[in-house]
Enzyme design. Structure first.
Site: not given
Ligand code: GRF
Length: 208
Positions: A12, A14, A92-93, A107, A109
């Site tokens: 966490g 971020n 994964i969504l 998101n 990355h």
């Protein structure tokens, strides 16, 4: 003020950058109204220490990703979320989920997309690949999320130079500190203050 829901799976850091940006007035047009984890995660402690409501939707409690994503979607809808931030979220969504919240999910990355991204590219693997390729510059990307892994429109990127002595762990830390923790809160503020203009697959940032 827009409602932000943050999805997490791990440490966490971020999430912490978003919390700090809220305190520092960098993220001022949106508020984190809920943090949701898909597993046991230290991010829970960060949310609780900052009095941010926290919930878990445990991925392994669901036999398939469809049911998991449906439950996640219903929790998010309860919060009237305007923005969903994947901050180190590893599940994964489904396409149904990404379509339901089209142009509302972002998101972070840890590479300069389109390098070192896509299925299976997460965590230290990304930094190992950058070191093995011998690139001189890597960085981080904040992008919208669609059904293609790391395939949505790019919002912000920040470059980080590699050093001769870098290990994947050292590079991961530097990319977080110098890039991820800076551009994620900024992208959220741009989104919440209406500064992002999505023109097909390209995002433009309005100037004032
Ligand atoms: C970060 O490197 C992020 O780019 C990636 O997963 C990591 C999460 O770290 N998607 P944290 O949980 O935010 O500390």
């Amino acid at each position: 003020m827009l409602n932000i829901v943050v999805l997490v799976s791990g440490g966490g850091s971020n999430l912490q950058a978003l919390i700090d940006a809220q305190k520092d007035g960098i993220l001022k047009s949106g508020k984190i109204v809920k943090v949701i984890a898909d597993r046991e995660a230290y991010a829970k402690t960060r949310a609780e220490e900052n009095n941010i409501p926290f919930e878990q939707v445990i991925r392994k409690d669901y036999s398939n990703k469809e049911d998991f994503c449906d439950e996640l979607a219903s929790r998010i809808e309860k919060e009237n979320a305007d923005l969903i931030v994947l901050a180190g979220f590893l599940s994964i969504l489904t396409e149904k989920f990404t379509k339901k919240f089209e142009n509302k999910i972002i998101n972070v990355h840890p590479s300069l997309i389109p390098s070192f991204c896509g299925d299976g590219m997460y965590g230290l693997k990304v930094h190992e690949a950058a070191l093995n390729k011998g690139v001189k510059v890597t960085g981080a990307t904040v992008h919208f999320v669609n059904a293609i892994t790391d395939g949505g429109a790019i919002i912000l990127q920040k470059a980080v130079e590699l050093k001769n002595e870098d290990t994947p762990e050292m590079l991961q830390k530097r990319v977080m500190r110098e890039a991820e923790w800076k551009i994620l809160p900024l992208a959220c503020e741009y989104f919440c203050s209406g500064k992002l203009e999505i023109d097909g697959k390209v995002v433009k940032i309005k100037e004032n």
